[in-house]
Design a protein around this motif. Structure first.
Motif, PDB file in Angstrom:
ATOM      1  N   GLY A  55       0.811  -1.061   0.032  1.00  0.00           N
ATOM      2  CA  GLY A  55       0.000  -0.098   0.101  1.00  0.00           C
ATOM      3  C   GLY A  55       0.771   1.158   0.089  1.00  0.00           C
ATOM      4  N   LEU A  56       2.067   1.175  -0.414  1.00  0.00           N
ATOM      5  CA  LEU A  56       2.909   2.274  -0.531  1.00  0.00           C
ATOM      6  C   LEU A  56       3.144   2.766  -2.097  1.00  0.00           C
ATOM      7  CD1 LEU A  56       5.776   0.980   1.863  1.00  0.00           C
ATOM      8  CD2 LEU A  56       3.889   2.432   2.472  1.00  0.00           C
ATOM      9  N   ASP A  57       3.161   4.203  -1.982  1.00  0.00           N
ATOM     10  CA  ASP A  57       3.245   4.991  -3.288  1.00  0.00           C
ATOM     11  C   ASP A  57       4.757   4.765  -3.864  1.00  0.00           C
ATOM     12  OD1 ASP A  57       3.056   6.450  -5.564  1.00  0.00           O
ATOM     13  OD2 ASP A  57       2.308   8.195  -4.566  1.00  0.00           O
ATOM     14  N   PRO A  58       4.911   4.297  -4.992  1.00  0.00           N
ATOM     15  CA  PRO A  58       6.257   4.146  -5.512  1.00  0.00           C
ATOM     16  C   PRO A  58       6.973   5.599  -5.643  1.00  0.00           C
ATOM     17  CG  PRO A  58       4.837   2.696  -6.697  1.00  0.00           C
ATOM     18  CD  PRO A  58       4.085   3.385  -5.840  1.00  0.00           C
ATOM     19  N   ALA A  59       6.023   6.541  -5.819  1.00  0.00           N
ATOM     20  CA  ALA A  59       6.490   8.076  -6.216  1.00  0.00           C
ATOM     21  C   ALA A  59       7.139   8.513  -4.807  1.00  0.00           C
ATOM     22  CB  ALA A  59       5.511   8.866  -6.876  1.00  0.00           C
ATOM     23  N   GLU A  60       6.926   8.035  -3.653  1.00  0.00           N
ATOM     24  CA  GLU A  60       7.195   8.507  -2.501  1.00  0.00           C
ATOM     25  C   GLU A  60       8.341   7.796  -1.741  1.00  0.00           C
ATOM     26  OE1 GLU A  60       3.562   8.903  -0.041  1.00  0.00           O
ATOM     27  OE2 GLU A  60       2.605  10.263  -1.223  1.00  0.00           O
ATOM     28  N   PHE A  61       8.919   6.631  -2.523  1.00  0.00           N
ATOM     29  CA  PHE A  61       9.923   6.004  -1.767  1.00  0.00           C
ATOM     30  C   PHE A  61      10.761   5.712  -2.823  1.00  0.00           C
ATOM     31  CE2 PHE A  61       6.556   5.348   1.014  1.00  0.00           C
ATOM     32  CZ  PHE A  61       7.112   5.132   2.559  1.00  0.00           C
ATOM     33  N   GLU A  62      12.203   5.582  -2.621  1.00  0.00           N
ATOM     34  CA  GLU A  62      13.336   5.107  -3.400  1.00  0.00           C
ATOM     35  C   GLU A  62      14.172   4.202  -2.675  1.00  0.00           C
ATOM     36  OE1 GLU A  62      15.398   8.691  -4.544  1.00  0.00           O
ATOM     37  OE2 GLU A  62      15.889   9.307  -2.821  1.00  0.00           O
ATOM     38  N   VAL A  63      14.829   3.207  -3.171  1.00  0.00           N
ATOM     39  CA  VAL A  63      15.597   2.051  -2.460  1.00  0.00           C
ATOM     40  C   VAL A  63      17.008   2.726  -2.307  1.00  0.00           C
ATOM     41  CG1 VAL A  63      16.703   1.092  -4.728  1.00  0.00           C
ATOM     42  CG2 VAL A  63      16.173  -0.167  -2.744  1.00  0.00           C
ATOM     43  N   VAL A  64      17.237   2.344  -0.829  1.00  0.00           N
ATOM     44  CA  VAL A  64      18.611   2.485  -0.564  1.00  0.00           C
ATOM     45  C   VAL A  64      19.547   1.269  -1.029  1.00  0.00           C
ATOM     46  CG1 VAL A  64      20.176   3.030   1.307  1.00  0.00           C
ATOM     47  CG2 VAL A  64      17.871   3.717   1.269  1.00  0.00           C
ATOM     48  N   ASP A  65      20.432   1.734  -2.163  1.00  0.00           N
ATOM     49  CA  ASP A  65      21.069   0.541  -2.934  1.00  0.00           C
ATOM     50  C   ASP A  65      21.891  -0.337  -2.198  1.00  0.00           C
ATOM     51  OD1 ASP A  65      19.960   1.563  -5.340  1.00  0.00           O
ATOM     52  OD2 ASP A  65      21.486   2.635  -5.774  1.00  0.00           O
ATOM     53  N   ASP A  66      22.490   0.095  -1.146  1.00  0.00           N
ATOM     54  CA  ASP A  66      23.436  -0.707  -0.507  1.00  0.00           C
ATOM     55  C   ASP A  66      22.782  -1.539   0.476  1.00  0.00           C
ATOM     56  OD1 ASP A  66      23.033   1.088   1.392  1.00  0.00           O
ATOM     57  OD2 ASP A  66      25.063   1.770   1.528  1.00  0.00           O
ATOM     58  N   THR A  67      21.588  -1.661   0.782  1.00  0.00           N
ATOM     59  CA  THR A  67      20.703  -2.485   1.659  1.00  0.00           C
ATOM     60  C   THR A  67      20.197  -3.290   0.895  1.00  0.00           C
ATOM     61  OG1 THR A  67      18.891  -1.047   1.615  1.00  0.00           O
ATOM     62  CG2 THR A  67      20.451  -0.315   3.049  1.00  0.00           C
ATOM     63  N   VAL A  68      19.973  -3.576  -0.174  1.00  0.00           N
ATOM     64  CA  VAL A  68      19.455  -4.761  -0.919  1.00  0.00           C
ATOM     65  C   VAL A  68      20.181  -6.079  -0.824  1.00  0.00           C
ATOM     66  CG1 VAL A  68      18.399  -5.394  -3.306  1.00  0.00           C
ATOM     67  CG2 VAL A  68      18.537  -3.097  -2.691  1.00  0.00           C
ATOM     68  N   LYS A  69      19.449  -7.051  -0.202  1.00  0.00           N
ATOM     69  CA  LYS A  69      20.066  -8.326  -0.103  1.00  0.00           C
ATOM     70  C   LYS A  69      18.977  -9.418  -0.949  1.00  0.00           C
ATOM     71  CE  LYS A  69      21.952  -7.315   4.254  1.00  0.00           C
ATOM     72  NZ  LYS A  69      22.205  -7.996   5.733  1.00  0.00           N
ATOM     73  N   MET A  70      19.565 -10.326  -1.639  1.00  0.00           N
ATOM     74  CA  MET A  70      18.820 -11.301  -2.296  1.00  0.00           C
ATOM     75  C   MET A  70      19.252 -12.608  -2.027  1.00  0.00           C
ATOM     76  SD  MET A  70      18.501 -11.796  -6.509  1.00  0.00           S
ATOM     77  CE  MET A  70      19.956 -12.714  -6.697  1.00  0.00           C
TER      78      MET A  70
END
Length: 413
Positions: A55-70
């Motif tokens: 339920g979050l608006d993608p226009a209001e958030f951006e990923v912090v790149d160095d925190t992504v884990k897969m």
């Protein structure tokens, strides 16, 4: 053989991480959102769907790149035919920060529309008596994209109107103003990161939006002033907020000094105006890798440099002497005027052989500078007449100052 395949699949599944039953989770704060996905059949290439899931608006958030884990693993899957097959599964965890300072797309669209439709009052060119002179305008430190884009844009538009009015006023006073020199004195845009710690969180535009908006304003400024003259020069300098460095190494140059906003925007402006009616008389002085530009305005040699590589006031005289000597060897003429910017504060210093003119900025200033020093810079645009018309020189100079009628055009309240 199928029994052996089933046994291998069961062994792989037994050793795979238990992501299949892992629920999607989201922890939301006022500043960021921590998100964990369950098992996914495909890798994530776009985070919009993940954000919308919570339920979050993608226009209001951006990923912090160095925190992504897969995580990825193989999992046994029975096909429709009853056989077993191995498929890859994926799961992610990442942190997203809130975008709090960027202007909404609708506001950016309205701002660009406003700039494109703005028109100055119609002016009638005219000249006076005496030696010819060049009306010089220094566009310094706009830093488009920094906090306060809307009021900064209005100050810049006001400066275009005030510059045109100043030309009319000087001609009415009898000055023989025959030429125009408009120079970008550096930092037309803010950039997005690596110049100071909080920059990434305070800019209101992406770098692409900053470049487009600055170009719109340059075109508007020339559309306002160029018709008032038969001879027009547009020049630009390299600057620190215009340095293009590789992602992850800050502002460190990985190509050369020529890889700079100051050169790119001037190149683009020249291409846009090439062959365009009403701008045939505009010539360009565009930097490649040279940090100091030099030109002649109505017979006066002028050196122009953003100033980010110049030392402080104590060593300024030695720096100007060395740079002037280098220009003398390269061009056969020493500059009589030094135009600098970068420090945002307006000042004129008489060094005898030359005057150093430091340009004011048009941005809202630096909170850090005000907090640490108690000082701030007043916005404005520097203008003056350059030429041999002013002969009030010192007893040893044998010449005049080379400029007159200096004025900082202050924006309307």
């Amino acid at each position: 053989m199928s029994g052996l395949a089933d046994a291998v699949a069961e062994l792989v599944a037994a050793k795979a991480p238990d992501h299949a039953g892992h629920a999607w989770r989201s922890t939301l704060t006022s500043e960021h959102a921590d998100i964990e996905t369950g098992a996914l059949a495909e890798p994530v290439s776009n985070w919009d769907g993940v954000l919308r899931h919570f339920g979050l608006d993608p226009a209001e958030f951006e990923v912090v790149d160095d925190t992504v884990k897969m995580s990825s693993w193989q999992q046994s899957k029975r096909t429709e035919g009853g056989d077993r097959d191995l498929v890859w599964m994926y799961a992610y965890s990442a942190r997203f920060r809130r975008v709090t300072s960027r202007l909404p797309d609708t506001d950016l669209a309205d701002l660009r529309k406003r700039v494109s439709k703005w028109k100055p009052a119609r002016r009638t060119p005219g000249t006076g008596l005496g030696a010819p002179s060049t009306f010089y305008v220094g566009w310094a430190d706009w830093q488009i994209g920094k906090e306060g884009v809307v009021p900064t844009t209005q100050r810049i538009l006001d400066s275009f109107e005030a510059s045109a009015a100043r030309v009319k006023e000087l001609r009415r006073l009898g000055r023989n103003v025959t030429s125009l020199a408009v120079w970008n004195m550096g930092d037309p845009i803010e950039g997005c990161d690596s110049n100071y710690a909080s920059q990434l969180f305070t800019v209101e535009m992406t770098r692409r939006e900053q470049l487009n908006h600055a170009l719109d304003l340059w075109l508007t400024g020339l559309r306002t002033l160029a018709p008032l003259f038969d001879d027009v020069e547009f020049g630009s300098v390299l600057c620190n907020h215009g340095e293009w460095g590789r992602q992850g190494v800050g502002t460190k140059q990985v190509t050369s000094d020529s890889d700079n906003v100051g050169g790119y925007l001037a190149d683009t402006l020249q291409k846009v105006l090439d062959g365009r009616p009403g701008f045939e008389h505009v010539r360009f002085e565009i930097p490649r890798s040279q940090m100091t530009m030099a030109t002649s305005m109505s017979g006066v040699e002028v050196a122009l440099n953003h100033g980010h590589k110049a030392p402080g006031s104590k060593a300024e005289t030695e720096w100007l002497q060395a740079q002037s000597l280098r220009l003398l060897r390269e061009r056969g003429r020493e500059p009589r005027l030094w135009m600098l910017a970068h420090r945002h504060h307006y000042s004129v210093v008489d060094h005898g052989p030359w005057h150093r003119i430091q340009h004011p900025a048009q941005d809202l200033g630096s909170k850090w500078y005000a907090d640490t020093s108690g000082k701030w810079s007043s916005p404005g645009t520097f203008t003056c007449l350059v030429g041999e018309h002013d002969q009030a020189g010192g007893p040893l100079s044998g010449m005049g100052r080379g400029f007159s009628d200096e004025s900082v055009l202050i924006p309307a309240a």
